[in-house]
Design a protein around this motif. Structure first.
Motif, PDB file in Angstrom:
ATOM      1  N   TYR A  36       0.836  -1.206   0.000  1.00 30.00           N
ATOM      2  CA  TYR A  36       0.000   0.000   0.000  1.00 30.00           C
ATOM      3  C   TYR A  36       0.863   1.245   0.000  1.00 30.00           C
ATOM      4  N   TYR A  37       0.534   2.200  -0.871  1.00 32.12           N
ATOM      5  CA  TYR A  37       1.071   3.562  -0.731  1.00 32.12           C
ATOM      6  C   TYR A  37      -0.017   4.356  -0.023  1.00 32.12           C
ATOM      7  N   ASP A  38       0.212   4.714   1.202  1.00 28.29           N
ATOM      8  CA  ASP A  38      -0.847   5.278   2.038  1.00 28.29           C
ATOM      9  C   ASP A  38      -2.071   4.368   1.945  1.00 28.29           C
ATOM     10  N   GLN A  39      -3.196   4.868   1.360  1.00 24.94           N
ATOM     11  CA  GLN A  39      -4.386   4.004   1.294  1.00 24.94           C
ATOM     12  C   GLN A  39      -4.481   3.252  -0.036  1.00 24.94           C
ATOM     13  N   ASN A  40      -3.603   3.613  -0.958  1.00 28.52           N
ATOM     14  CA  ASN A  40      -3.692   3.050  -2.302  1.00 28.52           C
ATOM     15  C   ASN A  40      -3.000   1.695  -2.378  1.00 28.52           C
ATOM     16  N   LYS A  41      -3.795   0.661  -2.678  1.00 30.36           N
ATOM     17  CA  LYS A  41      -3.236  -0.694  -2.742  1.00 30.36           C
ATOM     18  C   LYS A  41      -2.650  -0.911  -4.133  1.00 30.36           C
ATOM     19  N   ALA A  42      -1.327  -0.942  -4.204  1.00 32.94           N
ATOM     20  CA  ALA A  42      -0.666  -0.989  -5.511  1.00 32.94           C
ATOM     21  C   ALA A  42      -0.301  -2.408  -5.918  1.00 32.94           C
ATOM     22  N   VAL A  43      -0.133  -3.293  -4.948  1.00 32.70           N
ATOM     23  CA  VAL A  43       0.073  -4.713  -5.253  1.00 32.70           C
ATOM     24  C   VAL A  43      -0.975  -5.487  -4.464  1.00 32.70           C
ATOM     25  N   GLY A  48       3.767  -5.981 -17.701  1.00 30.52           N
ATOM     26  CA  GLY A  48       2.474  -5.350 -17.485  1.00 30.52           C
ATOM     27  C   GLY A  48       2.533  -3.892 -17.857  1.00 30.52           C
ATOM     28  N   PRO A  49       1.374  -3.284 -18.074  1.00 33.80           N
ATOM     29  CA  PRO A  49       1.364  -1.877 -18.474  1.00 33.80           C
ATOM     30  C   PRO A  49       1.907  -0.969 -17.378  1.00 33.80           C
ATOM     31  N   SER A  50       2.287   0.219 -17.755  1.00 36.14           N
ATOM     32  CA  SER A  50       2.838   1.188 -16.816  1.00 36.14           C
ATOM     33  C   SER A  50       1.877   1.431 -15.656  1.00 36.14           C
ATOM     34  N   GLY A  51       2.422   1.434 -14.444  1.00 38.03           N
ATOM     35  CA  GLY A  51       1.614   1.718 -13.276  1.00 38.03           C
ATOM     36  C   GLY A  51       0.903   0.513 -12.699  1.00 38.03           C
ATOM     37  N   CYS A  52       1.175  -0.695 -13.251  1.00 37.27           N
ATOM     38  CA  CYS A  52       0.447  -1.870 -12.777  1.00 37.27           C
ATOM     39  C   CYS A  52       1.043  -2.444 -11.496  1.00 37.27           C
ATOM     40  N   GLY A  53       2.202  -1.932 -11.074  1.00 39.25           N
ATOM     41  CA  GLY A  53       2.746  -2.381  -9.799  1.00 39.25           C
ATOM     42  C   GLY A  53       3.982  -3.262  -9.907  1.00 39.25           C
ATOM     43  N   LYS A  54       4.615  -3.288 -11.078  1.00 44.01           N
ATOM     44  CA  LYS A  54       5.795  -4.141 -11.263  1.00 44.01           C
ATOM     45  C   LYS A  54       6.933  -3.736 -10.316  1.00 44.01           C
ATOM     46  N   SER A  55       7.269  -2.446 -10.373  1.00 42.75           N
ATOM     47  CA  SER A  55       8.368  -1.988  -9.511  1.00 42.75           C
ATOM     48  C   SER A  55       8.009  -2.162  -8.049  1.00 42.75           C
ATOM     49  N   THR A  56       6.759  -1.886  -7.742  1.00 40.49           N
ATOM     50  CA  THR A  56       6.331  -1.980  -6.355  1.00 40.49           C
ATOM     51  C   THR A  56       6.485  -3.413  -5.839  1.00 40.49           C
ATOM     52  N   LEU A  57       6.122  -4.385  -6.674  1.00 43.24           N
ATOM     53  CA  LEU A  57       6.274  -5.792  -6.289  1.00 43.24           C
ATOM     54  C   LEU A  57       7.749  -6.115  -6.102  1.00 43.24           C
ATOM     55  N   ASP A  82       8.083   5.994   4.962  1.00 49.79           N
ATOM     56  CA  ASP A  82       7.077   5.856   6.008  1.00 49.79           C
ATOM     57  C   ASP A  82       5.679   5.596   5.468  1.00 49.79           C
ATOM     58  N   ASN A  83       5.414   6.048   4.230  1.00 50.84           N
ATOM     59  CA  ASN A  83       4.035   5.967   3.744  1.00 50.84           C
ATOM     60  C   ASN A  83       3.721   4.638   3.056  1.00 50.84           C
ATOM     61  N   ILE A  84       4.692   3.737   3.032  1.00 48.39           N
ATOM     62  CA  ILE A  84       4.459   2.478   2.322  1.00 48.39           C
ATOM     63  C   ILE A  84       4.332   1.327   3.327  1.00 48.39           C
ATOM     64  N   ASP A 103      15.097  -3.810 -12.209  1.00 42.74           N
ATOM     65  CA  ASP A 103      13.947  -3.013 -12.615  1.00 42.74           C
ATOM     66  C   ASP A 103      14.252  -2.312 -13.940  1.00 42.74           C
ATOM     67  N   GLU A 104      13.756  -2.849 -15.002  1.00 46.15           N
ATOM     68  CA  GLU A 104      13.992  -2.309 -16.346  1.00 46.15           C
ATOM     69  C   GLU A 104      15.453  -1.900 -16.540  1.00 46.15           C
ATOM     70  N   PRO A 105      16.366  -2.842 -16.392  1.00 45.08           N
ATOM     71  CA  PRO A 105      17.780  -2.469 -16.385  1.00 45.08           C
ATOM     72  C   PRO A 105      18.289  -2.001 -17.737  1.00 45.08           C
ATOM     73  N   THR A 131      10.286  -5.791 -16.875  1.00 47.73           N
ATOM     74  CA  THR A 131      10.558  -5.237 -18.200  1.00 47.73           C
ATOM     75  C   THR A 131       9.291  -4.772 -18.888  1.00 47.73           C
ATOM     76  N   HIS A 132       9.478  -3.719 -19.660  1.00 48.64           N
ATOM     77  CA  HIS A 132       8.400  -3.166 -20.453  1.00 48.64           C
ATOM     78  C   HIS A 132       8.395  -3.773 -21.834  1.00 48.64           C
ATOM     79  N   ASN A 133       9.535  -4.406 -22.098  1.00 52.58           N
ATOM     80  CA  ASN A 133       9.842  -4.795 -23.452  1.00 52.58           C
ATOM     81  C   ASN A 133       9.473  -6.260 -23.646  1.00 52.58           C
TER      82      ASN A 133
END
Ligand SMILES: Nc1ncnc2c1ncn2[C@@H]1O[C@H](COP(=O)(O)OP(=O)(O)OP(=O)(O)O)[C@@H](O)[C@H]1O
Ligand SMILES: [Mg+2]
Lengths: 260, 283
Positions: free
Chosen positions: A22-29, A46-55, A67-69, A181-183, A212-214
């Motif tokens: 969660y980022y604050d209240q936003n559940k990203a994964v 996955g598409p941009s913003g789907c939570g890859k980096s977060t995972l 602190d907010n995560i 992460d997208e090296p 990867t995005h690719n």
């Protein structure tokens, strides 16, 4: 969620169980469960913003720096929950390579490679250091290019060389798992293909998790693929199967370029 | 003429006037100090005899140069640990938090307090404290002035180093954390090495401020025209002697004071140039 191969993975390098971030209240994964096979390249797509980096960043507990995560769920490595070991010890088992090459600008190439030892206060003899540096730089096929300039700043290298230096830095400490992460997203095609070749070679000794995005990159070098959408794990399986015969319609849409 | 041209003309006129004013100031300082340098030569800088008795008039700037340099260096040393830890607190440990915002506003507020108010506070609070501690019977002296100077320059050093420290790229710190570093190790091997020239520049610029500070120093340094016997002894500074004696000075004495002004100008300009140079090199 469809997991056509989960049952096949015995002795996983990493077992992610019901992971939420969660980022604050936003559940990203959202409740991701997946087993990662040893000595493979596993691509997270996955598409941009789907939570890859977060995972990915949950796996070496990077989120704890902010602190907010908040993270929930379990990740087992050798049957031990990563949240039960000290973060510092865990991070030594998991190397991380970032999207933008980030060698330490105040350090030479040599010092960058052994930065892990220095940062952990581990003193090595000169000979041992030389050995670690040479082995790690050979691992990333950078040794021949830099062996005469080891004491120059790492930031003088080209982008692709810098990224390989960062991979060497992550390898030097002997991690089991490398998180990337997208090296290659900041690299040109030639540098990209060098890094890709490298990853294929590295999986003999390491387990690699690659965001990867690719899609062609994922198809070329990954053994397993994991498709995420809006924070959820949509599909996970052998890359070959997923690319030829995706099961979920959203995966198919993504692979055929409908979104992303 | 179109409006573009008019704007350009007005703007260049403004800068031109500014250059004239600055050049004029330097020019009048140089002209004003010629009699003193003609009479005493370079001895003026190295002599510690300041004697205005008519007939055997002699002026040497050493006591004031010494007072200014000693009090400023001492102020820098006193302020260093405080501003360094504050800037780490603001730029690293509590970066982006409410506490940091409040504290940094307070620090900025310190910078806005007029120096006469610092002087007053020093006179009525700090000086009695010094007497109690047994530092001089009156509590005046170089040390007392340095403490006030230190407090006055803390905001400058702090806000500049804070800015530089918080500019250290996050991905470098994350790279260090990902290698298993603790926070302290990240600070030691990433944050400080990447910020150190900026931090040093901040201290040099705040040193430059301390050099020219007048009011608060004059109220506390004791205003005795001699090279201070010790850190706790009384003395005088370049800015302070000018402020105190300018009113009743004429002839050679006036020229000596102007010469001190010129020296102060040169020293401060050099120090500031050094600080700016370091900052420029960093970028
Ligand atoms: N530091 C943050 N604070 C708040 N929300 C964030 C933060 N980082 C990411 N998010 C949100 O979490 C979600 C997932 O982000 P994430 O960076 O994991 O996506 P991604 O799949 O890596 O995307 P990309 O392909 O663009 O890198 C997004 O909705 C994003 O807005
Ligand atoms: Mg991302």
């Amino acid at each position: 969620m469809i997991q056509d191969t989960i049952a096949e993975i015995k002795n996983p390098a990493l077992s992610i169980q019901d992971l939420c971030v969660y980022y604050d209240q936003n559940k990203a994964v959202k409740n991701v469960s997946v087993d990662i096979k040893k000595n493979t390249v596993t691509a997270i797509m996955g598409p941009s913003g789907c939570g890859k980096s977060t995972l990915l960043r949950a796996l070496n507990r990077m989120h704890e720096l902010y602190d907010n995560i908040r993270t929930e769920g379990k990740v087992l490595i050798h049957d031990q929950n990563i949240y039960d070991v000290p973060a510092i010890k865990l991070r030594r088992q998991m190397g991380m390579v970032f999207q933008r090459p980030n060698p330490f600008p105040t350090m030479s190439i040599y010092e960058n490679v052994i930065a892990g030892y220095k940062l952990n206060g581990i003193r090595l003899k000169k000979g041992e250091k030389d050995e670690v540096v040479e082995r790690s730089l050979r691992d990333v096929a950078l040794w021949d290019e830099v062996k005469d300039t080891l004491h120059k700043k790492g930031t003088f290298l080209s982008g692709g060389q810098q990224q390989r230096l960062c991979i060497a830095r992550a390898l030097a400490f002997g991690p089991e798992i490398i998180l990337m992460d997208e090296p290659t997203s900041a690299l040109d095609p030639i540098a990209t293909s060098k890094v890709e070749d490298l990853l294929v070679k590295l999986k003999e000794n390491y387990t690699i998790i690659l965001v990867t995005h690719n899609m062609t990159q994922a198809a070329r070098i990954s053994d397993y693929s994991l498709f995420m959408y809006l924070g959820e794990l949509v599909e996970y399986g052998k890359t070959k199967n997923m690319f030829t015969n995706p099961i979920d319609p959203r995966t198919e849409q993504y692979l055929t370029g409908k979104f992303g | 003429m179109n409006s573009d041209k008019i704007t350009k003309l007005v703007l260049s006129l403004g800068s031109f006037i500014l250059i004239i004013v600055a050049a004029g100031m330097v020019y009048s300082l140089v002209v004003g100090s010629i009699p003193a340098f003609k009479t005493f030569g370079f001895q003026f800088i190295f002599s510690n005899n300041w004697d205005p008795t008519s007939g055997k008039e002699n002026y040497g700037a050493l006591p004031f140069i010494a007072g200014t340099l000693i009090s400023s260096i001492l102020a820098l040393l006193i302020s260093l640990p405080l501003s360094f830890s504050t800037s780490l607190f603001l730029g690293e440990y509590f970066k982006g938090t409410r506490v940091a915002r409040i504290l940094s506003t307070l620090v900025d507020l310190l910078a806005g307090i007029p120096s006469i108010v610092y002087g007053l506070w020093g006179f009525y609070v700090l000086r009695p404290l010094m007497i109690e501690l047994g530092i001089g019977s009156q509590g005046f002296g170089v040390f007392t002035a340095s403490v006030i100077l230190a407090i006055m320059i803390i905001p400058y050093a702090t806000s500049l180093s804070n800015e530089i420290i918080s500019m250290v790229p996050n991905d470098l710190k994350e790279a260090a954390y990902s290698l298993g570093a603790t926070r302290l190790e990240v600070i030691q091997t990433v944050t400080i090495p990447n910020a150190h020239s900026g931090i040093i520049a901040g201290y040099i610029l705040s040193f430059g401020r301390a050099l020219g500070e007048t009011m608060a120093v004059t109220m506390l340094i004791g205003n005795s025209n001699k090279v201070p016997d010790s850190l706790f002894g009384t003395g005088n500074s370049m800015a302070s002697v000018i402020a105190n004696q300018f009113g009743e000075a004429d002839g050679l004495k006036l020229s000596a004071l102007i010469a001190i002004g010129l020296l102060l100008f040169v020293i401060t300009a050099l120090v500031n140039a050094l600080g700016k140079l370091i900052i420029k090199k960093m970028q």
